[in-house]
Scaffold this motif. Structure first.
Motif, short mmCIF file in Angstrom:
data_model
loop_
_atom_site.label_atom_id
_atom_site.label_comp_id
_atom_site.label_asym_id
_atom_site.label_seq_id
_atom_site.Cartn_x
_atom_site.Cartn_y
_atom_site.Cartn_z
N THR A 74 0.49 -1.16 -0.12
CA THR A 74 0.16 0.12 0.13
C THR A 74 0.81 1.15 0.22
OG1 THR A 74 -0.25 -0.28 2.49
CG2 THR A 74 -2.07 -0.93 1.23
N ALA A 75 2.26 1.09 -0.11
CA ALA A 75 2.88 2.42 -0.15
C ALA A 75 2.61 3.41 -1.17
CB ALA A 75 4.62 1.83 -0.27
N ALA A 76 2.26 2.89 -2.36
CA ALA A 76 1.98 4.24 -2.99
C ALA A 76 0.47 5.05 -2.70
CB ALA A 76 1.62 3.72 -4.52
N THR A 77 -0.21 4.38 -1.97
CA THR A 77 -1.51 5.31 -1.75
C THR A 77 -1.34 5.96 -0.43
OG1 THR A 77 -2.40 3.17 -0.50
CG2 THR A 77 -2.73 3.27 -2.99
N GLY A 78 -0.95 5.60 0.49
CA GLY A 78 -0.90 6.15 1.83
C GLY A 78 -2.20 6.20 2.56
N ASP A 79 -3.12 5.01 1.97
CA ASP A 79 -4.28 4.91 2.49
C ASP A 79 -4.24 4.14 3.75
OD1 ASP A 79 -6.85 4.19 3.00
OD2 ASP A 79 -7.44 3.41 0.73
N VAL A 80 -4.54 4.82 5.00
CA VAL A 80 -4.61 4.04 6.29
C VAL A 80 -5.46 3.08 6.41
CG1 VAL A 80 -4.96 4.33 8.96
CG2 VAL A 80 -3.77 6.07 7.34
N ALA A 81 -6.70 3.18 5.88
CA ALA A 81 -7.73 1.91 6.00
C ALA A 81 -7.30 0.84 4.96
CB ALA A 81 -9.15 2.25 5.53
N ALA A 82 -6.49 1.25 4.03
CA ALA A 82 -5.80 -0.26 3.05
C ALA A 82 -5.10 -0.56 3.50
CB ALA A 82 -5.90 0.54 1.83
N LEU A 83 -4.01 0.01 4.46
CA LEU A 83 -2.75 -0.47 5.21
C LEU A 83 -3.47 -1.33 6.25
CD1 LEU A 83 0.16 -0.88 5.58
CD2 LEU A 83 0.09 1.52 6.69
N ILE A 84 -4.28 -0.73 7.01
CA ILE A 84 -4.89 -1.72 8.10
C ILE A 84 -5.20 -3.19 7.72
CG2 ILE A 84 -6.78 -1.82 9.66
CD1 ILE A 84 -6.52 1.27 9.88
N ARG A 85 -5.89 -3.13 6.38
CA ARG A 85 -6.45 -4.34 5.86
C ARG A 85 -5.35 -5.17 5.47
NH1 ARG A 85 -10.28 -0.89 5.54
NH2 ARG A 85 -12.32 -1.51 5.90
N GLN A 86 -4.39 -4.74 4.78
CA GLN A 86 -3.38 -5.31 4.24
C GLN A 86 -2.52 -5.96 5.31
OE1 GLN A 86 -2.39 -6.60 1.28
NE2 GLN A 86 -4.46 -5.96 0.67
N ASN A 87 -2.42 -5.14 6.41
CA ASN A 87 -1.54 -5.48 7.64
C ASN A 87 -1.97 -6.96 8.41
OD1 ASN A 87 0.43 -5.40 9.61
ND2 ASN A 87 -1.31 -4.89 10.97
N VAL A 88 -3.60 -6.97 8.42
CA VAL A 88 -4.22 -8.00 8.83
C VAL A 88 -3.66 -9.40 8.21
CG1 VAL A 88 -6.44 -9.12 9.18
CG2 VAL A 88 -6.30 -7.07 10.00
N LEU A 89 -4.06 -9.12 6.69
CA LEU A 89 -3.60 -10.28 6.05
C LEU A 89 -2.07 -10.64 5.96
CD1 LEU A 89 -5.69 -9.31 2.66
CD2 LEU A 89 -6.16 -11.07 4.46
N ALA A 90 -1.07 -9.63 6.29
CA ALA A 90 0.27 -9.90 6.28
C ALA A 90 0.58 -10.38 7.57
CB ALA A 90 0.90 -8.62 6.15
N GLN A 91 -0.12 -10.42 8.75
CA GLN A 91 0.12 -10.79 10.02
C GLN A 91 -0.38 -12.39 10.06
OE1 GLN A 91 2.23 -9.24 11.75
NE2 GLN A 91 1.87 -7.63 10.09
N LEU A 92 -1.41 -12.75 9.16
CA LEU A 92 -2.10 -13.91 9.12
C LEU A 92 -0.92 -14.92 8.19
CD1 LEU A 92 -5.77 -13.23 8.15
CD2 LEU A 92 -4.80 -14.62 10.28
N ALA A 93 -0.36 -14.25 7.45
CA ALA A 93 0.60 -14.92 6.69
C ALA A 93 1.95 -15.08 7.72
CB ALA A 93 1.09 -14.16 5.49
N ASN A 94 2.19 -14.08 8.41
CA ASN A 94 3.39 -14.41 9.46
C ASN A 94 2.90 -15.43 10.23
OD1 ASN A 94 4.91 -12.27 8.26
ND2 ASN A 94 4.42 -11.22 9.94
N LEU A 95 1.59 -15.40 10.75
CA LEU A 95 1.23 -16.52 11.92
C LEU A 95 1.34 -17.81 11.37
CD1 LEU A 95 -0.37 -16.94 14.55
CD2 LEU A 95 -2.29 -16.70 13.32
N ALA A 96 1.06 -17.98 9.91
CA ALA A 96 1.05 -19.22 9.19
C ALA A 96 2.43 -19.91 9.37
CB ALA A 96 0.40 -19.17 7.94
N THR A 97 3.51 -19.05 9.34
CA THR A 97 5.02 -19.44 9.44
C THR A 97 5.32 -20.38 10.96
OG1 THR A 97 6.02 -17.71 10.38
CG2 THR A 97 5.81 -17.79 7.83
#
Length: 197
Positions: free
Chosen positions: A133-156
């Motif tokens: 989400t770096a190009a957008t600076g959209d906090v709401a989008a970053l919040i959503r992407q962060n949840v998905l990224a943390q799920l991916a981290n959790l899966a490791t």
């Protein structure tokens, strides 16, 4: 501290007696079904949001609801995840982001965190979300992407991977809106991340 002391007195006077049987059971039984990973933000109260009773949720709260990817030696988050999955046998894990998250706002706004080096280091666990989400600076989008990224981290985490391989564990991504009380379930992002709640 006076407010906290008064709260303890109210709990002991009003809440505990009404739930004495539950607390007597909990004194000898610890069998939560869900691991809830949420933000440390004081406005996000997992038990309140989910209507859960004491003993129903095993809760981990971190700044930005971040979950480091697994690495040998671990840390407090890794140990708590492993305990919840391997020892307690939770069947579901929820990673819950929320509106107005200070950690995600700092990242989206590229805030100077030089006076908070530990915070800056911790927020590196959101690098994947930030990259998406770096190009957008959209906090709401970053919040959503962060949840998905943390799920991916959790899966490791080995305990999580093992439980998922044995169909004993399901991962869920949520975003809680503080202003409305709404909870958005994020759609499944693939077999290695999450399933909808």
């Amino acid at each position: 501290m006076q407010d906290l002391a008064e709260g303890v007195a109210r709990f002991q006077r009003d809440v505990f007696p009404a739930k004495a049987e539950l607390f007597a059971h909990l004194a000898a039984h610890h069998t939560p079904r869900t691991l809830f990973i949420g933000c440390s933000d004081a406005r996000v109260v997992p038990e309140l949001i989910t209507g859960s009773e004491p003993g129903e949720l095993f809760v981990i709260r971190t700044a930005g609801n971040l979950v480091p990817a697994y690495r040998p030696g671990g840390d407090g988050v890794t140990a708590s995840v492993e305990y919840a999955v391997s020892a307690l046998g939770v069947s579901d894990v929820v990673v819950c982001g929320h509106s107005g998250c200070g950690a995600m706002t700092a990242l989206a706004g590229r805030h100077d965190l030089s006076d908070a080096p530990a915070v800056a280091s911790w927020l590196r666990h959101a690098d994947a979300a930030q990259a998406r989400t770096a190009a957008t600076g959209d906090v709401a989008a970053l919040i959503r992407q962060n949840v998905l990224a943390q799920l991916a981290n959790l899966a490791t985490h080995p305990s999580v991977a093992r439980a998922r391989a044995e169909n004993r564990l399901t991962l869920h991504g949520w975003v809680y809106d503080i202003a409305t009380g709404g909870v958005e379930s994020l759609p499944a992002a693939g077999p290695d991340t999450a399933t909808a709640a």
